[in-house]
Write an enzyme that holds these catalytic residues in place. Structure first.
Site, PDB file in Angstrom:
ATOM      1  N   LYS A  51       1.127  -1.546   0.273  1.00  0.00           N
ATOM      2  CA  LYS A  51      -0.078   0.327   0.222  1.00  0.00           C
ATOM      3  C   LYS A  51       0.402   1.277   0.294  1.00  0.00           C
ATOM      4  O   LYS A  51       0.523   2.263  -0.860  1.00  0.00           O
ATOM      5  CB  LYS A  51      -0.808  -0.130   1.062  1.00  0.00           C
ATOM      6  CG  LYS A  51      -1.802  -0.757   1.051  1.00  0.00           C
ATOM      7  CD  LYS A  51      -3.730  -0.782   2.229  1.00  0.00           C
ATOM      8  CE  LYS A  51      -4.279  -1.562   1.423  1.00  0.00           C
ATOM      9  NZ  LYS A  51      -3.728  -3.612   1.502  1.00  0.00           N
TER      10      LYS A  51
HETATM   11  C1  LIG Z   1      -4.148  -4.238   1.040  1.00  0.00           C
HETATM   12  C2  LIG Z   1      -3.217  -5.653   0.954  1.00  0.00           C
HETATM   13  C3  LIG Z   1      -4.137  -6.810   0.159  1.00  0.00           C
HETATM   14  C4  LIG Z   1      -5.089  -6.867  -1.016  1.00  0.00           C
HETATM   15  O1  LIG Z   1      -5.413  -5.618  -1.892  1.00  0.00           O
HETATM   16  P1  LIG Z   1      -6.617  -4.893  -3.033  1.00  0.00           P
HETATM   17  O2  LIG Z   1      -5.530  -4.161  -3.265  1.00  0.00           O
HETATM   18  O3  LIG Z   1      -7.460  -4.422  -1.448  1.00  0.00           O
HETATM   19  O4  LIG Z   1      -7.079  -6.124  -3.532  1.00  0.00           O
HETATM   20  C5  LIG Z   1      -2.932  -8.469  -0.333  1.00  0.00           C
HETATM   21  N1  LIG Z   1      -2.727  -8.838   0.533  1.00  0.00           N
HETATM   22  C6  LIG Z   1      -1.817  -7.311   0.950  1.00  0.00           C
HETATM   23  C7  LIG Z   1      -0.627  -7.485   2.219  1.00  0.00           C
HETATM   24  C8  LIG Z   1      -2.640  -5.610   1.545  1.00  0.00           C
HETATM   25  O5  LIG Z   1      -2.048  -5.349   1.959  1.00  0.00           O
END
Ligand SMILES: *Cc1c(COP(=O)(O)O)cnc(C)c1O
Length: 486
Positions: free
Chosen positions: A108
């Site tokens: 993120k």
């Molecule tokens: C947020 C997240 C996801 C999922 O991503 P999306 O964009 O919500 O599909 C997968 N793995 C981790 C470690 C995350 O923090």
């Protein structure tokens, strides 16, 4: 480029408004009206920030070129340990795109390092004064990434609400030790849903809005449905492809597949935009954990959220309503009427059905699969034993699903690796047959010792840091100005 709404095609907005508003009027999501094709030849030899500029300038035409170039360079050159877009060969045709070398050790950061700067610039360009107060409900990863991204960004403040006792201890420590004058963190009694409901109540409270307005504060969200969260994620699909071209693993123009551990459908949706922009992607593989709503949807066309939510070792994928899917529905059908109807069905009955024709179009691009807890543990262990590659539970879901679907044989496969294994030491250690020390830092040390890998300094460095935020509030408190007005 203009943006419209998934639920109302008469909406037409420019990028600064889209970034600042987050959600389109009437509750739809902003989507670009047509994307530009990217000339892959022209990306050859470019650095991560340079590729990011080539992609993002098409989405953000109102932003000055020198601003974008400067900010992207600072973001991706200085905050990802020199490893922005790191691509690692695991075995044969299978590569891992390690997106966790940023400040919070989860993917993120790719969006949340740049999005606050885009938001601050949008405020400038639109002449907005006062403070934009960001509210974030988090189950763990988003909260810290938002804190890191917004800390110190002029004109903004960020308040994060996490379920007290509902995150891993490392995730909690990451948040409560956050430094910065414009940040706040609160534990919320209850679970993630309670925190999210509290934040939603704050957004829809008129008395709160009025009171905050008197202090020059407007509320905003850094939620993954904000376009500013999605657009930066398109970039690493391109850089991965270009790296494989450079290493000779793929010939420019030949397709590769991506497998993405999916929750809210934001990351994989960015892959869809990359494909639209001309990146030769064969299949986008949507990998789910036991919460397999998306697997069923992609394979049958029926989205059914009326089911139990399981808490798994990949908590960021424990989601029943994947908000970003709405963007795919809009682009696939071109019909805001259809999207409106389905979203109404979802709100009223917990399910909707897009029918065979739409399902077939989606299945043209996407493959989907899911895997259970036991298999995730197996995958972490066998992967480490066979290749020496260490993976976190989210990424292990993707590796396993890709394997089950037979991907990575004929075409190169990139598995999107979303978190550092050291963020989830408990599950990883037990998968490797090791005892799990109760203390988080002892667990990190044990995983380092057993695997010979080094944990990110941002995690080990949490030890002994001052805990600034120890308040736990009831969810109803989130909609009161007490928490914001200083
Ligand atoms: C947020 C997240 C996801 C999922 O991503 P999306 O964009 O919500 O599909 C997968 N793995 C981790 C470690 C995350 O923090």
């Amino acid at each position: 480029m203009k943006y419209t709404s998934t639920r109302n095609d008469t909406v037409s907005e420019k990028s600064p408004q889209v970034i600042l508003k987050g959600l389109a009027p009437g509750g739809g999501l902003f989507v670009p009206q047509g994307v530009e094709k990217i000339d892959l030849q022209a990306l050859r030899g470019k650095t991560y920030p340079e590729v990011a500029y080539e992609i993002l300038k098409t989405f953000l035409p109102e932003y000055p070129a020198d601003f974008l170039q400067e900010q992207l360079a600072d973001c991706y050159d200085n905050h990802f340990g020199g490893k922005a877009g790191e691509l690692v060969k695991v075995e044969g045709n299978v590569h891992a795109l390690e997106l966790w070398h940023g400040p919070t050790a989860a993917f993120k950061d790719y969006a949340l390092q740049i999005m606050p700067r885009l938001l601050a610039k949008a405020r400038d360009m639109l002449g907005q004064t006062g403070v934009t107060q960001i509210l974030v409900a988090t189950s763990g990863d988003t909260g810290k990434a938002a804190l890191e991204g917004f800390a110190g960004v002029p004109g903004t403040a960020v308040a994060v609400f996490y379920p007290a006792g509902g995150t891993s201890e490392i995730q909690r420590l990451q948040m409560v030790t956050q430094e910065g004058d414009n940040v706040a963190v609160y534990g919320v009694t209850g679970n993630f849903d309670d925190a999210q409901k509290g934040v939603k109540a704050a957004f829809s409270s008129e008395p709160l809005a009025e009171e905050l307005a008197a202090h020059g504060i407007t509320l905003s969200s850094a939620n993954s449905i904000n376009w500013g969260r999605l657009a930066p994620q398109v970039v690493y699909y391109f850089t991965s492809y270009m790296k494989l071209c450079e290493s000779g693993a793929v010939k420019l123009g030949d397709p590769i597949d991506f497998c993405v551990p999916t929750g809210n459908f934001g990351d994989i949706m960015a892959g869809w935009y990359a494909k639209e922009m001309g990146l030769p992607i064969g299949k986008l593989i949507c990998a789910s954990n036991k919460n397999n709503v998306l697997t069923d949807f992609i394979n049958t066309g029926r989205y059914n959220a009326k089911r139990e939510l399981y808490l798994t070792s990949s908590p960021s994928m424990d989601i029943l309503v994947s908000s970003n899917l709405e963007r795919l529905l809009y682009h696939t059908t071109g019909s805001s009427e259809d999207v409106n109807r389905w979203m109404k069905d979802l709100a009223e009955t917990g399910a909707y059905d897009v029918g065979g024709a739409v399902q077939a179009k989606i299945a043209d691009v996407f493959l989907a699969g899911w895997t259970g807890e036991e298999q995730v543990g197996e995958e972490i262990a066998t992967m480490f034993q066979a290749t020496g590659y260490l993976t976190d539970p989210h990424t292990a879901v993707a590796f396993r699903v890709a394997k089950d679907l037979g991907a990575g044989k004929e075409r190169p496969l990139v598995v999107v690796s979303t978190a550092s294994p050291f963020k989830f030491c408990g599950k990883v250690l037990s998968a490797l047959g090791q005892t799990v020390p109760a203390d988080e830092f002892a667990a990190i040390a044990a995983l380092e010792a057993f695997t010979g890998k080094t944990a990110p300094a941002s995690l080990t460095g949490l030890r002994g840091k001052t805990k600034y935020f120890t308040n736990v509030v009831g969810p109803e408190m989130i909609a009161t100005s007490k928490l914001y007005v200083k």
